[in-house]
Design a protein around this motif. Sequence first.
Motif, mmCIF file in Angstrom:
data_model
loop_
_atom_site.group_PDB
_atom_site.id
_atom_site.type_symbol
_atom_site.label_atom_id
_atom_site.label_comp_id
_atom_site.label_asym_id
_atom_site.label_seq_id
_atom_site.Cartn_x
_atom_site.Cartn_y
_atom_site.Cartn_z
ATOM 1 N N ASP A 31 0.769 -1.348 -0.051
ATOM 2 C CA ASP A 31 0.044 -0.047 0.106
ATOM 3 C C ASP A 31 0.949 1.215 0.096
ATOM 4 O OD1 ASP A 31 -2.362 -1.326 -0.079
ATOM 5 O OD2 ASP A 31 -2.823 -1.070 2.063
ATOM 6 N N PHE A 32 2.122 1.158 0.565
ATOM 7 C CA PHE A 32 3.023 2.644 0.720
ATOM 8 C C PHE A 32 3.923 2.294 -0.378
ATOM 9 C CE2 PHE A 32 1.331 1.068 4.555
ATOM 10 C CZ PHE A 32 0.436 2.047 5.064
ATOM 11 N N LEU A 59 4.674 5.855 -3.712
ATOM 12 C CA LEU A 59 3.668 6.836 -3.397
ATOM 13 C C LEU A 59 3.381 7.821 -4.134
ATOM 14 C CD1 LEU A 59 3.437 7.462 0.340
ATOM 15 C CD2 LEU A 59 1.989 6.044 -0.911
ATOM 16 N N ASP A 85 -1.096 7.428 -5.027
ATOM 17 C CA ASP A 85 -2.342 8.213 -4.659
ATOM 18 C C ASP A 85 -3.025 8.728 -5.685
ATOM 19 O OD1 ASP A 85 -0.141 9.720 -5.454
ATOM 20 O OD2 ASP A 85 -0.414 11.228 -3.776
ATOM 21 N N LEU A 111 -5.838 5.197 -3.088
ATOM 22 C CA LEU A 111 -5.568 4.978 -1.617
ATOM 23 C C LEU A 111 -5.836 6.561 -1.053
ATOM 24 C CD1 LEU A 111 -3.179 2.234 -1.176
ATOM 25 C CD2 LEU A 111 -5.681 1.934 -1.057
ATOM 26 N N ILE A 118 -3.768 8.604 1.599
ATOM 27 C CA ILE A 118 -2.633 8.493 2.221
ATOM 28 C C ILE A 118 -2.414 9.530 3.261
ATOM 29 C CG2 ILE A 118 0.124 8.314 2.064
ATOM 30 C CD1 ILE A 118 -1.234 5.909 0.774
ATOM 31 N N ALA A 142 -2.605 4.196 5.240
ATOM 32 C CA ALA A 142 -3.181 4.270 4.009
ATOM 33 C C ALA A 142 -4.702 3.733 4.386
ATOM 34 C CB ALA A 142 -2.590 3.157 3.182
ATOM 35 N N ASP A 181 -8.908 2.872 2.495
ATOM 36 C CA ASP A 181 -9.787 2.946 1.259
ATOM 37 C C ASP A 181 -10.539 4.272 1.103
ATOM 38 O OD1 ASP A 181 -9.222 0.554 0.099
ATOM 39 O OD2 ASP A 181 -10.086 -0.403 1.961
ATOM 40 N N ARG A 241 -2.727 12.808 -2.263
ATOM 41 C CA ARG A 241 -1.940 12.933 -1.245
ATOM 42 C C ARG A 241 -1.711 14.357 -0.722
ATOM 43 N NH1 ARG A 241 3.753 12.291 -1.042
ATOM 44 N NH2 ARG A 241 3.844 11.570 -3.038
#
Lengths: 277, 277
Positions: free
Chosen positions: A33-34, A37, A41, A52, A54, A114, A116, A172
């Motif tokens: 998920d990270f 980045l 995003d 996502l 963030i 992170a 949803d 983000r």
Amino acid sequence: MRHSFYEGCSPLGKWDTARVIEIDDPADPRLDDFRDLSTADRRPDRPGGRGLVIAEGVVVVERLLRSPYPVRGLLGVRRRVEALGDLPAPAYVTSAEVMAEVVGFHLNRGVLAAADRTPQPDVAELVASARRLAVLEGVGDHENLGSLFRNAAALGIDGVLLGPGCSDPLYRRSVRVSMGHVLRVPFASMPNLTEGFDLLRRNGFTVAALTPRAGSQNLADAGLRGRKVAVLLGSEGPGLTEEAIAAADLAVRIPMAEGVDSLNVATAAAIAFYAIA
Amino acid sequence: MRHSFYEGCSPLGKWDTARVIEIDDPADPRLDDFRDLSTADRRPDRPGGRGLVIAEGVVVVERLLRSPYPVRGLLGVRRRVEALGDLPAPAYVTSAEVMAEVVGFHLNRGVLAAADRTPQPDVAELVASARRLAVLEGVGDHENLGSLFRNAAALGIDGVLLGPGCSDPLYRRSVRVSMGHVLRVPFASMPNLTEGFDLLRRNGFTVAALTPRAGSQNLADAGLRGRKVAVLLGSEGPGLTEEAIAAADLAVRIPMAEGVDSLNVATAAAIAFYAIA
């Protein structure tokens, strides 16, 4: 009390404490998920975009934890993760070096989360429950959008309606510049302003276009305080379109010194939000 | 009409047209004012600081040309220099690559100007000629300072008094973020706030400290509109010191939503400037 979108959020401290998991390998798939980045995003409909939400840094991560967005996981150095208290999702603890390798750049805030996305409220539902709204046209700059949401949150705006040409408030950079306040202000897309203004009027709103053009009323003299008002705001350079101004109920301006063309859109918005409070 | 600091500035177009000079060699000593810009714009009292006023981009350079700061020279690509019209000083025309080599980083605005500082107005003179002032304590962030000057210029503030802990408004980043408006708002140092407030009161000013603390009056209800007001503003994080608030005539606050701690200092300033106009 804010919009019902926010009812039922658990306050911090009521969640189960999740396990804190040490990870040394930047390739560990639990960190996906990270990863990268600077593209992850992006909106889900853009190339490489996973959509996502963030959050970066303790303050913004805490706001994400209190928001309606379901947290998937956290990644941080131990000291920052420990500053967060109870955790709603796995928190991966690692070194600053491994964090930088995973996210793709050096990050000096030490913790990320992170989440949803959730379905945004329906425009009609948001309008029905609000007294003060912002309507944006062509606000494409993520920093301006983030600042505008921060000001909306601080100054009691119940929601933001995104007209044509607006960026994604959950990008983000917007989340960061908003100091996480974008996560507490409901927003909805309003692709057709004319139809949207009709909906607003049916709900008792006055649509006030903020524009420096000649013929606009002085904001302080327009009698907006205490009424149901939707403030229509355009982007910093080109401003509102003629069509949008014509479709509004009135045009208002902030008195400005000669030779100064404009304020930043988020600053102008803050003054308008203050003036209608 | 603004402060006398600005009287006698030549309007654009009245200056003699200076020669435009092509330069290909980045080591040419005529470009020394633009060399290693990331240190050259430091205050003259700092290591390596030459204290020049540097403007970047056509819009900000034009504002420098209209300001009281004596322009020493310009550096740019031909297209940007030609956009400026009459020139008060030599304009060195070169390629984007040579520009980047001279200044030490890539610059996407295409034109720069360098000017000397001028003596700042005396505090007593500035206070005597103003009706609305901002007084800053501990505003150390150059971007916040630049934004604040932009808002001061737009919203009719006659001058800014810099209390302890403030940065240099003529630092390059502040000039850029202010969109060059820092060049039209007079400012003066006020190292001792207590003495400064006495001076302000002797000149008929009310000193209003902007602070979210309990017990502050609502900004809109404090009766400041139309009076001679000095708005006292602190930095975004720590805010004003107890001593500064105690020395002011009253404390005022912007009503804010629960759970939102603060606005950006430049945004809060804009609201206050609007409210006292």
